[in-house]
Write an enzyme that holds these catalytic residues in place. Sequence first.
Site, mmCIF file in Angstrom:
data_model
loop_
_atom_site.group_PDB
_atom_site.id
_atom_site.type_symbol
_atom_site.label_atom_id
_atom_site.label_comp_id
_atom_site.label_asym_id
_atom_site.label_seq_id
_atom_site.Cartn_x
_atom_site.Cartn_y
_atom_site.Cartn_z
ATOM 1 N N HIS A 75 0.909 -1.097 0.147
ATOM 2 C CA HIS A 75 0.142 -0.110 0.035
ATOM 3 C C HIS A 75 0.789 1.264 -0.062
ATOM 4 C CE1 HIS A 75 -4.013 -1.631 0.993
ATOM 5 N NE2 HIS A 75 -3.508 -2.583 0.492
ATOM 6 N N HIS B 79 -1.817 -12.727 -2.174
ATOM 7 C CA HIS B 79 -3.136 -13.324 -1.367
ATOM 8 C C HIS B 79 -2.765 -14.797 -0.952
ATOM 9 C CE1 HIS B 79 -6.348 -10.376 -2.801
ATOM 10 N NE2 HIS B 79 -5.597 -9.849 -2.305
#
Length: 737
Positions: free
Chosen positions: A104, A267
Amino acid sequence: MSKENMSNEGKCPFNHGAAGTNQSSGRGTSNKDWWPNQLNLNILHQHSPKSNPMGEDFDYAKEFNSLDLEAIRQDLFALMTDSQDWWPADYGHYGPFFIRMAWHSAGTYRTADGRGGATSGTQRFAPLNSWPDNVNLDKARRLLWPIKQKYGRKISWADLMILAGNCALESMGFKTFGFAGGRVDVWQPEEDIYWGTEKTWLDDERYTGDRELENPLAAVQMGLIYVNPEGPEGKPDTLASARDIRDTFGRMAMNDEETVALIAGGHTFGKAHGAGDAAQVGADPEAAGIAEQGFGWSNSMGTGKGVDTISSGLEGAWTKSPIAWDNGYFENLFEYDWELTKSPAGAWQWTPKDGAAANSVPDAHDSSKRHAPIMFTSDLALRDDPIYAPISKRFYENPDQLADAFARAWFKLTHRDMGPVARYLGPLVPQEELVWQDPIPAVTYVTVNDQDILDLKAKIQASGLTVAQLVSTAWASASTYRGSDMRGGANGARIRLAPQKDWAVNQPEQLAKVLSVLESIQAEFNRQDSTKQVSLADLIVLGGSVGVEQAAKASGHSVTVPFTAGRADASQEQTDVESFAFLEPAADGFRNYLKGKYTVSAEEMLVDRAQLLTLSAPEMTALLGGLRVLNANVGQSQHGVFTDKPETLSNDFFVNLLDMGTKWFATSEEEEEFQGRDRTTGKIKWTATRADLVFGSNSQLRAIAEVYACSDSQERFVKDFIAAWTKVMELDRFDLA
């Protein structure tokens, strides 16, 4: 309490106005409140040395190079499993948390203007520190604080966040591609970045027509990094989600294979957090009370942490081994049928049909509990989309290809905004040359000396090329530079290559003529001595110097424009045409150029271009005024050429702009072009664009223009123009410490 004290209770203690009014420093009605469309010049003066506690003499590269990188890596590895009671680690391992933090930090980058990304450490500041997509990452940075405190000035927050992400991956069994230091912290939010116009978190007013995302944005909603994991507008449509993914990841410089690898690789680790209703989550860090000390999102559910954590609102892990690198993500994606369900927080997500794999995933905090894996709508998009599906299937069947693709894509994600390899620091920099790094060959020959420079200048001057041709070509070459991601610039001479040679702003026909002449001079010089060479990149810049020196001489000033050889010429194979296309200017006010009609004004685009060139308002003013009288406009347009002696470096632009004998009239309702008429006779004296007239209209720019219009300012103007010119020519010379 005295009557005097009682009468003053509750009043403002600052005597900036009438007693008792709320006029403490920085409060009250601002100029922006009165004039919301006022040109924002503040973006040209960000990151003042006054805001930097490190001091003007701080050399971060020197400090980083003295860092024991292996020691800090070992400290980070130890931190991964050192769970803290105030924010316990999922599965006893902080690795996935730090991957999200690093992702992020880097993932705000967008190709359109090069802004965003990890290179400045701005996740520490608003708005990023309080974005909905960054919920609870304040805790990740606090977990890193003891390490930052230990190593101090030797590593920036910007570098530490990315290094922590790399170490997180390695600590869970993944082999990364490499790591480079060199990211220098800023000390205030970056005000030049346009994040959108929405006033409410997660609004998406950025779309028009058939879901066309506004440029330069690269996220679907205000406060998200990329896409809504539940699907567009929270609707669980996998194919529509794939479209959003392709658009947003593409705007972040990722192709389809890199996109699939990044999502799958990321993920593979960790879990999503949506233990309960998001209404139980308190204010973000920027809005939280002072006693919270920068912590946000206080959670009133249960313990507010661990099993009770609420972040994205989705809940669960993707694989059965969330803290180990394996192929579990694609195994689950392809080996189960998935059905739509909702998380405890009410978010759309997917679980295997008919209770399959119901107990395959361990609980993050309670070893007695097991769960089914989950997928986001954005995960199933990788299986359902006709382009992503075969890539995903190939990675499923060839885990080694996934590992290599994810390693490379992660490196690109976290280093994309650092500029060329010349800026990379440390022993972990990979040796492989990657085309997205805009590689430039090393200078392996002797560069020109002072006498060579004089000889080359004489040949350029005798070549028949005009001042305007030399200056405009050098400017076109150098002004592609973007301080946002350190791309572009004169080094590499990519102006002779696709796509730059064909850009309309570069006047391809004239450019080809100028380059042909300069290439002949280069070839003649390089034939003399094979060990001493001059690059075309250097010669283009030197040609600009000749043009400026000739123009200054015409105004009575004998000057030498600083020039340092050492640029090299890149090849077409080293130039990613699609990637470089983003550097084409939609507008260049310095050359009075607009590619089309835009909702943003010409003067705003001029200031934006100046900010990308790292110019101050005075530098922008001096450069534009000089380029106008040097006749450097695209197509030799006479807009703003306020002089009767073009190609002479005079202050005529400012003198004539501020002449009260001229009255200006718009030539159309759009007010894009103007005529300056004699106030007495009505005769047309000049023509101009908004990029010209703003220097007389805007009060701050007019104040600067007045300095250069004064009768005693000609010498100062020439000096300031040359200084700003040289700065632009050397913006990409990272070899010049």
